[in-house]
Design a protein around this motif. Sequence first.
Motif, PDB file in Angstrom:
ATOM      1  N   SER A  28      -2.628 -40.396 -35.569  1.00 38.04           N
ATOM      2  CA  SER A  28      -3.121 -39.220 -36.289  1.00 38.04           C
ATOM      3  C   SER A  28      -4.320 -38.590 -35.584  1.00 38.04           C
ATOM      4  CB  SER A  28      -3.478 -39.577 -37.729  1.00 38.04           C
ATOM      5  OG  SER A  28      -4.612 -40.408 -37.767  1.00 38.04           O
ATOM      6  N   CYS A  29      -5.025 -39.368 -34.790  1.00 42.62           N
ATOM      7  CA  CYS A  29      -6.148 -38.845 -34.002  1.00 42.62           C
ATOM      8  C   CYS A  29      -5.685 -38.316 -32.647  1.00 42.62           C
ATOM      9  CB  CYS A  29      -7.199 -39.933 -33.798  1.00 42.62           C
ATOM     10  SG  CYS A  29      -8.050 -40.401 -35.300  1.00 42.62           S
ATOM     11  N   GLY A  77       9.734 -44.770 -37.469  1.00 46.27           N
ATOM     12  CA  GLY A  77      10.529 -43.616 -37.883  1.00 46.27           C
ATOM     13  C   GLY A  77       9.736 -42.315 -37.883  1.00 46.27           C
ATOM     14  N   ARG A  78       8.428 -42.393 -37.833  1.00 44.92           N
ATOM     15  CA  ARG A  78       7.578 -41.220 -37.887  1.00 44.92           C
ATOM     16  C   ARG A  78       6.870 -40.889 -36.574  1.00 44.92           C
ATOM     17  NH1 ARG A  78       8.892 -42.983 -42.301  1.00 44.92           N
ATOM     18  NH2 ARG A  78       8.762 -41.919 -44.296  1.00 44.92           N
ATOM     19  N   LEU A  79       6.908 -41.807 -35.646  1.00 48.14           N
ATOM     20  CA  LEU A  79       6.239 -41.598 -34.362  1.00 48.14           C
ATOM     21  C   LEU A  79       7.256 -41.544 -33.230  1.00 48.14           C
ATOM     22  CD1 LEU A  79       3.310 -44.175 -34.660  1.00 48.14           C
ATOM     23  CD2 LEU A  79       3.247 -41.731 -35.155  1.00 48.14           C
ATOM     24  N   LYS A  80       6.859 -40.906 -32.161  1.00 46.92           N
ATOM     25  CA  LYS A  80       7.672 -40.938 -30.947  1.00 46.92           C
ATOM     26  C   LYS A  80       7.371 -42.243 -30.237  1.00 46.92           C
ATOM     27  CE  LYS A  80       8.564 -38.495 -26.670  1.00 46.92           C
ATOM     28  NZ  LYS A  80       8.195 -37.379 -25.820  1.00 46.92           N
ATOM     29  N   VAL A  81       8.381 -43.093 -30.108  1.00 48.90           N
ATOM     30  CA  VAL A  81       8.200 -44.418 -29.523  1.00 48.90           C
ATOM     31  C   VAL A  81       8.809 -44.431 -28.132  1.00 48.90           C
ATOM     32  CG1 VAL A  81       8.678 -46.874 -29.777  1.00 48.90           C
ATOM     33  CG2 VAL A  81       8.276 -45.473 -31.800  1.00 48.90           C
ATOM     34  N   LEU A 102      -1.423 -49.875 -39.727  1.00 50.02           N
ATOM     35  CA  LEU A 102      -2.373 -48.841 -40.147  1.00 50.02           C
ATOM     36  C   LEU A 102      -3.236 -48.356 -38.982  1.00 50.02           C
ATOM     37  CD1 LEU A 102      -3.474 -50.223 -43.624  1.00 50.02           C
ATOM     38  CD2 LEU A 102      -2.120 -48.161 -43.166  1.00 50.02           C
ATOM     39  N   MET A 103      -3.641 -49.273 -38.119  1.00 49.99           N
ATOM     40  CA  MET A 103      -4.433 -48.885 -36.940  1.00 49.99           C
ATOM     41  C   MET A 103      -3.604 -48.000 -36.002  1.00 49.99           C
ATOM     42  SD  MET A 103      -7.515 -50.106 -37.121  1.00 49.99           S
ATOM     43  CE  MET A 103      -8.120 -50.244 -35.465  1.00 49.99           C
TER      44      MET A 103
END
Length: 88
Positions: free
Chosen positions: A56-57, A82-86, A49-50
């Motif tokens: 998101s910020c 799956g939702r972020l660029k890693v 979550l962090m």
Amino acid sequence: MTMSMNPFPSAFEALRCRHTSGRTYLSPYGNTGYHFVAVGNILSTRVALMCLLAASCGLRFLLEQPSGSFLEDLPRFQWLWGRLKVLF
């Protein structure tokens, strides 16, 4: 320089191994009957979550884990990755 070594680890510390935790690729949440496993699962969810909040910020973050960790295999982190660029 200070060095401290405990020649007699407590029984609680001895339980902190992969075999006792029950974490596998098929069962990433492990044996939640152990308190340290349940707490670890809660902590990993909070970390996810962090990371999501930071992303998101518009912030970049670094999450470092030992090579034997199952953190990246937990469903919450699979969803997150799956939702972020890693970048590895």
